[in-house]
Design an enzyme around this catalytic site. Structure first.
Site, PDB file in Angstrom:
ATOM      1  N   ALA A 127     -19.209  -3.870   5.607  1.00  0.00           N
ATOM      2  CA  ALA A 127     -18.811  -3.227   4.860  1.00  0.00           C
ATOM      3  C   ALA A 127     -18.764  -1.740   3.874  1.00  0.00           C
ATOM      4  O   ALA A 127     -19.641  -0.619   4.033  1.00  0.00           O
ATOM      5  CB  ALA A 127     -20.109  -3.831   3.334  1.00  0.00           C
ATOM      6  N   GLY A 134     -11.131   2.863  -1.634  1.00  0.00           N
ATOM      7  CA  GLY A 134     -10.852   2.705   0.025  1.00  0.00           C
ATOM      8  C   GLY A 134     -10.187   3.635   0.969  1.00  0.00           C
ATOM      9  O   GLY A 134     -10.800   3.541   1.811  1.00  0.00           O
ATOM     10  N   SER A 135      -8.927   4.286   0.483  1.00  0.00           N
ATOM     11  CA  SER A 135      -8.558   5.283   1.477  1.00  0.00           C
ATOM     12  C   SER A 135      -9.512   6.791   1.629  1.00  0.00           C
ATOM     13  O   SER A 135      -9.590   7.024   2.883  1.00  0.00           O
ATOM     14  CB  SER A 135      -7.209   5.632   0.678  1.00  0.00           C
ATOM     15  N   ILE A 160     -14.189  -7.502   0.236  1.00  0.00           N
ATOM     16  CA  ILE A 160     -15.504  -6.959   2.219  1.00  0.00           C
ATOM     17  C   ILE A 160     -15.333  -8.766   2.380  1.00  0.00           C
ATOM     18  O   ILE A 160     -15.681  -9.549   2.223  1.00  0.00           O
ATOM     19  CB  ILE A 160     -16.555  -6.959   2.086  1.00  0.00           C
ATOM     20  N   GLN A 373      14.497 -15.319   4.147  1.00  0.00           N
ATOM     21  CA  GLN A 373      15.930 -15.036   3.614  1.00  0.00           C
ATOM     22  C   GLN A 373      16.894 -15.910   5.177  1.00  0.00           C
ATOM     23  O   GLN A 373      17.256 -16.796   4.834  1.00  0.00           O
ATOM     24  CB  GLN A 373      16.020 -13.707   4.438  1.00  0.00           C
ATOM     25  N   LEU A 375      15.727 -18.866   6.335  1.00  0.00           N
ATOM     26  CA  LEU A 375      15.626 -20.221   5.877  1.00  0.00           C
ATOM     27  C   LEU A 375      15.829 -20.556   4.682  1.00  0.00           C
ATOM     28  O   LEU A 375      16.303 -21.832   4.373  1.00  0.00           O
ATOM     29  CB  LEU A 375      14.467 -20.625   6.631  1.00  0.00           C
ATOM     30  N   GLU A 400      -7.825  -1.394   6.395  1.00  0.00           N
ATOM     31  CA  GLU A 400      -8.043  -0.336   7.021  1.00  0.00           C
ATOM     32  C   GLU A 400      -6.970   0.916   7.514  1.00  0.00           C
ATOM     33  O   GLU A 400      -6.332   1.419   8.857  1.00  0.00           O
ATOM     34  CB  GLU A 400      -7.575  -1.241   8.918  1.00  0.00           C
ATOM     35  N   THR A 402      -3.870   2.979   4.641  1.00  0.00           N
ATOM     36  CA  THR A 402      -2.372   1.451   4.039  1.00  0.00           C
ATOM     37  C   THR A 402      -1.242   2.388   4.378  1.00  0.00           C
ATOM     38  O   THR A 402      -1.390   3.545   5.205  1.00  0.00           O
ATOM     39  CB  THR A 402      -2.638   2.279   2.536  1.00  0.00           C
ATOM     40  N   SER A 403      -0.066   2.153   4.583  1.00  0.00           N
ATOM     41  CA  SER A 403       1.698   3.267   5.060  1.00  0.00           C
ATOM     42  C   SER A 403       0.867   4.070   5.129  1.00  0.00           C
ATOM     43  O   SER A 403       1.169   5.370   5.413  1.00  0.00           O
ATOM     44  CB  SER A 403       2.281   2.338   4.760  1.00  0.00           C
TER      45      SER A 403
HETATM   46  C1  LIG Z   1      -7.704  -9.028   1.611  1.00  0.00           C
HETATM   47  C2  LIG Z   1      -8.637  -7.348   1.746  1.00  0.00           C
HETATM   48  C3  LIG Z   1      -9.325  -7.459   2.934  1.00  0.00           C
HETATM   49  C4  LIG Z   1     -10.250  -6.094   2.725  1.00  0.00           C
HETATM   50  N1  LIG Z   1     -11.135  -6.239   4.091  1.00  0.00           N
HETATM   51  C5  LIG Z   1     -11.971  -5.002   4.023  1.00  0.00           C
HETATM   52  C6  LIG Z   1     -13.241  -5.018   4.659  1.00  0.00           C
HETATM   53  O1  LIG Z   1     -13.774  -6.291   5.036  1.00  0.00           O
HETATM   54  N2  LIG Z   1     -14.436  -4.226   4.631  1.00  0.00           N
HETATM   55  C7  LIG Z   1     -14.379  -3.029   4.287  1.00  0.00           C
HETATM   56  O2  LIG Z   1     -14.845  -1.995   4.463  1.00  0.00           O
HETATM   57  N3  LIG Z   1     -12.392  -2.866   3.191  1.00  0.00           N
HETATM   58  C8  LIG Z   1     -11.663  -4.273   3.262  1.00  0.00           C
HETATM   59  N4  LIG Z   1     -11.014  -4.336   2.734  1.00  0.00           N
HETATM   60  C9  LIG Z   1     -10.350  -2.806   1.642  1.00  0.00           C
HETATM   61  C10 LIG Z   1      -9.037  -2.109   2.517  1.00  0.00           C
HETATM   62  O3  LIG Z   1      -8.880  -1.353   3.159  1.00  0.00           O
HETATM   63  C11 LIG Z   1      -8.521  -1.311   0.752  1.00  0.00           C
HETATM   64  O4  LIG Z   1      -7.849  -1.769   0.427  1.00  0.00           O
HETATM   65  C12 LIG Z   1      -7.306  -0.258   1.249  1.00  0.00           C
HETATM   66  O5  LIG Z   1      -8.149   1.333   2.411  1.00  0.00           O
HETATM   67  C13 LIG Z   1      -6.632   0.881   0.051  1.00  0.00           C
HETATM   68  O6  LIG Z   1      -7.975   1.205  -0.382  1.00  0.00           O
HETATM   69  P1  LIG Z   1      -7.934   0.838  -1.899  1.00  0.00           P
HETATM   70  O7  LIG Z   1      -7.337  -0.625  -2.110  1.00  0.00           O
HETATM   71  O8  LIG Z   1      -9.161   1.596  -2.509  1.00  0.00           O
HETATM   72  O9  LIG Z   1      -6.395   2.060  -2.301  1.00  0.00           O
HETATM   73  P2  LIG Z   1      -7.074   3.415  -2.910  1.00  0.00           P
HETATM   74  O10 LIG Z   1      -7.157   4.100  -1.726  1.00  0.00           O
HETATM   75  O11 LIG Z   1      -7.488   3.263  -4.313  1.00  0.00           O
HETATM   76  O12 LIG Z   1      -5.260   3.920  -2.683  1.00  0.00           O
HETATM   77  C14 LIG Z   1      -4.434   3.320  -3.613  1.00  0.00           C
HETATM   78  C15 LIG Z   1      -3.039   3.672  -3.542  1.00  0.00           C
HETATM   79  O13 LIG Z   1      -3.254   5.388  -3.305  1.00  0.00           O
HETATM   80  C16 LIG Z   1      -2.403   5.379  -1.724  1.00  0.00           C
HETATM   81  N5  LIG Z   1      -3.457   6.319  -1.364  1.00  0.00           N
HETATM   82  C17 LIG Z   1      -4.534   7.154  -2.117  1.00  0.00           C
HETATM   83  N6  LIG Z   1      -4.316   7.820  -1.542  1.00  0.00           N
HETATM   84  C18 LIG Z   1      -3.230   8.886  -0.967  1.00  0.00           C
HETATM   85  C19 LIG Z   1      -2.570   9.868  -0.202  1.00  0.00           C
HETATM   86  N7  LIG Z   1      -3.844  10.985   0.565  1.00  0.00           N
HETATM   87  N8  LIG Z   1      -1.683   9.988  -0.016  1.00  0.00           N
HETATM   88  C20 LIG Z   1      -0.759   9.481  -0.506  1.00  0.00           C
HETATM   89  N9  LIG Z   1      -0.705   7.890  -1.085  1.00  0.00           N
HETATM   90  C21 LIG Z   1      -1.999   7.914  -0.934  1.00  0.00           C
HETATM   91  C22 LIG Z   1      -2.509   4.443  -0.875  1.00  0.00           C
HETATM   92  O14 LIG Z   1      -2.188   4.292  -0.265  1.00  0.00           O
HETATM   93  C23 LIG Z   1      -2.827   2.872  -1.921  1.00  0.00           C
HETATM   94  O15 LIG Z   1      -1.207   2.797  -1.961  1.00  0.00           O
HETATM   95  C24 LIG Z   1      -9.709  -4.742   2.566  1.00  0.00           C
HETATM   96  C25 LIG Z   1      -8.384  -5.008   1.078  1.00  0.00           C
HETATM   97  C26 LIG Z   1      -8.178  -6.225   1.368  1.00  0.00           C
HETATM   98  C27 LIG Z   1      -7.031  -6.250   0.268  1.00  0.00           C
END
Ligand SMILES: Cc1cc2nc3c(=O)[nH]c(=O)nc-3n(C[C@H](O)[C@H](O)[C@H](O)COP(=O)(O)OP(=O)(O)OC[C@H]3O[C@@H](n4cnc5c(N)ncnc54)[C@H](O)[C@@H]3O)c2cc1C
Length: 431
Positions: A127, A134-135, A160, A373, A375, A400, A402-403
Site C-alpha cells: 500500500a 500516486g506518482s 491497492i 483490429q 479480428l 508501478e 505511469t508512462s
Molecule cells: C488497478 C490498479 C492497481 C494498482 N495497484 C497498486 C498497488 O497494489 N499498490 C499501490 O500502492 N498502488 C497501486 N496502484 C496505483 C498506481 O501505481 C497509481 O495509480 C499510479 O502510480 C499513478 O498514480 P495516480 O493514479 O495517483 O495518478 P497521478 O499521480 O495523479 O497522475 C495523473 C496523471 O498525471 C501524470 N503526471 C503526474 N505527474 C507528472 C509529471 N511530473 N510529468 C508528467 N506527467 C505527470 C501521470 O502520468 C498521470 O497520467 C494501482 C493502480 C491501479 C489502477
C-alpha cells in the site's frame, strides 16, 4: 556474472511449468473471473498446489543472479490472464518490499504470512498510493507516529491490490515529513488490526480477476516490531534526510529512479527501492499479455479468409503484426537486461528499469489493439479473449509508474548524461 540470453535447463523447466499452468488452469478460468470481478480462489489454490504460490519460490527466484527466472515465470502466467496473474503474484510484490526494508528476522517472520500454504492461503498487499496522488511518492500523507511501544498509523490508500482483504498489508507512511523520502517508514499491518478498514472494492476496466481496494487507517496501532528495518535504522535515515533536505536542491517529485547521482542516493527510499526491484517484473507481465495478443491475432489472420485468401496474405494485416513481433522481442530484451541488472544490484544509471517498463507496457496496449483490429468484429465481442486483454493491458501504462513518469525518468537520465561543453567548440567548421 555476465549477461546471457540463454536460459538454463532449470529456467526452461520452470517456464514450461508456468506455461502449462497458464494454459490449462488460468486461461479456462479467465472469462468467468473477468465477468464476476471476483478473486479466483480455486486458481490460487491450484497455483499453491503446483508450487507457484509460495514465498519460497518467489524468494528463490528473486535471489537468482541472472534475474531471468522471475521474468520468465511472470511472462508465462500473464500470458494466461493478467487479472488472475496479479492475484497470484500480488504477495510477491509485497514480499519484494519486505525484502527491501526488513531485517532478516522480520523477513523470516512475514514472508510465509504473505502466501500461506495450500489449504491455508494468505494474501498480501503493498500500500503506497494515496487518493491525493500516486506518482509523487515523496508526498505520502499517511502518517505514522510512535506512541509508547507502538506505532500509530493514520491515512488513506487507494488502488491497492488485495487492499483491505490481505492478511498482510505492507504500508508506506511518513514518519518525519522534514526528512523527505528518508522520513518514510514501511510497516506491517496485519488483517484484523483495529483501525484498518476497507472503504470499498474498486470496480475496474480490466484485470478484474484481481481485487483492488481503497483502505483507511484510523488510529491504527501496530507493535514497534512492525516497523520494517527497525527504529534505529529509521532514525539514522531521518537524520540523513533532514540534513539532505536542508542543503538539497529541489526534490525530484517522482516515484522512479533516474541516472543521476541523486537518484543513486535515493535508492535507500522505502517505496522507491521496492519499485526498483519490481519494475522489470511488471514489464515481463506486460510482455506476457502482448505475446498472447500477437499469437492470437497471428493464428486468426492465418485461418480467416477474405477475398478468397487468408487475411495475413494482405500486407495491411501482416505488417502491423510483423512490427509487433519485433517490438515485443525488443521489449523483452530491455526487460531481461533490467532484470539482470536488478539481480546484479547494478544501478539503473541510464534509466534501464524505466525503459523496460515503458516499452513493455506500451507494446502490450498496441498488441492488444492490433489484435482487436485483426479480428475485425469478433475482436470486439467477448466470444474471443482479445477485448479482455485490451482492457487488461491498459493498466500497465498506469501502475508501478505511469508512462509519463517513466519518460520523465529517462529524460532526466539523458539530461544528466549530457555533454555540456559548448556545441560550437565541438563542431568541425568548414574552412
Ligand atoms: C488497478 C490498479 C492497481 C494498482 N495497484 C497498486 C498497488 O497494489 N499498490 C499501490 O500502492 N498502488 C497501486 N496502484 C496505483 C498506481 O501505481 C497509481 O495509480 C499510479 O502510480 C499513478 O498514480 P495516480 O493514479 O495517483 O495518478 P497521478 O499521480 O495523479 O497522475 C495523473 C496523471 O498525471 C501524470 N503526471 C503526474 N505527474 C507528472 C509529471 N511530473 N510529468 C508528467 N506527467 C505527470 C501521470 O502520468 C498521470 O497520467 C494501482 C493502480 C491501479 C489502477
Amino acid at each position: 556474472m555476465s549477461f546471457s540470453l540463454e536460459l538454463t535447463e532449470e529456467q526452461e523447466a520452470l517456464r514450461s511449468k508456468a506455461h502449462a499452468f497458464a494454459r490449462d488452469v488460468i486461461r479456462p478460468a479467465a472469462p468467468e473471473y473477468d465477468r464476476a470481478q471476483e478473486l479466483p480462489w480455486p486458481v490460487i489454490e491450484a497455483a499453491a498446489q503446483e508450487g507457484l504460490y509460495e514465498w519460497q519460490l518467489y524468494a528463490g527466484l528473486s535471489a537468482d543472479p541472472t534475474g531471468l527466472s522471475l521474468a520468465v515465470v511472470m511472462e508465462e502466467l500473464f500470458w494466461g490472464c493478467a487479472g488472475i496473474g496479479l492475484s497470484i503474484v500480488m504477495p510477491a510484490l509485497a514480499l519484494a518490499a519486505i525484502r527491501q526494508a526488513a531485517t532478516d528476522e522480520q523477513l523470516v517472520r512475514w514472508a510465509p504470512e504473505c502466501f500461506g500454504t495450500p489449504g491455508d492461503l494468505r494474501l498480501a498487499a503493498l500500500a503506497v498510493t494515496e487518493p491525493s496522488g500516486g506518482s509523487d511518492v515523496r508526498s505520502i500523507q499517511t502518517r505514522a507516529r510512535k506512541d509508547g511501544g507502538d506505532w500509530v498509523i493514520d491515512g488513506q490508500k487507494v488502488f491497492i491490490g488485495n487492499g483491505g482483504i490481505a492478511d498482510v498489508h505492507v504500508v508506506v507512511a511518513t514518519v518525519d515529513p522534514e526528512a523527505g523520502h528518508r522520513g518514510q517508514g514501511v510497516f506491517i499491518v496485519p488483517k484484523g488490526t483495529r483501525g484498518l478498514t476497507m472503504l470499498r472494492k474498486l470496480d475496474k476496466l480490466g484485470c478484474r480477476a484481481s481485487h483492488t481496494g481503497e483502505i483507511v487507517f484510523e488510529d491504527c496501532r501496530v507493535p514497534a516490531a512492525h516497523l520494517l528495518g527497525g527504529e534505529e535504522r529509521l532514525t539514522a535515515r531521518i537524520a540523513k534526510g533532514r540534513e539532505a533536505e536542508r542543503g538539497s536542491p529541489p526534490p525530484l517529485a517522482v516515484s522512479e529512479e533516474g541516472g543521476t547521482a541523486a537518484a543513486v542516493q535515493r535508492r535507500s527510499s522505502a517505496a522507491l527501492g521496492a519499485f526498483e526491484r519490481t519494475r522489470p517484473m511488471v514489464a515481463a507481465q506486460a510482455i506476457g499479455i502482448a505475446r498472447a495478443a500477437l499469437e492470437f491475432a497471428r493464428d486468426y489472420a492465418v485461418s480467416r479468409e477474405a477475398f478468397g485468401q487468408p487475411i495475413i496474405e494482405n500486407q495491411g494485416v501482416a505488417f502491423p503484426l510483423a512490427d509487433l513481433a519485433a517490438d515485443i522481442d525488443a521489449a523483452r530484451l530491455l526487460t531481461w537486461r533490467a532484470a539482470w541488472m536488478a539481480a546484479q544490484r547494478k544501478p539503473f544509471e541510464h534509466a534501464e528499469g524505466s525503459m523496460s517498463k515503458l516499452k513493455a507496457s506500451e507494446v502490450a496496449v498496441r498488441a492488444c489493439e492490433q489484435a482487436v483490429q485483426t479480428l475485425g468484429g469478433w475482436g470486439y465481442i467477448k466470444d474471443f479473449p482479445v477485448e479482455k486483454w485490451y482492457r487488461d493491458a491498459k493498466l500497465y501504462t498506469i501502475f508501478e509508474g505511469t508512462s509519463e513518469i517513466q519518460r520523465l525518468v529517462i529524460g532526466r537520465a539523458l539530461r544528466a548524461e549530457a555533454n555540456t561543453e559548448p556545441l560550437d567548440q565541438r563542431m568541425e567548421r568548414p574552412r
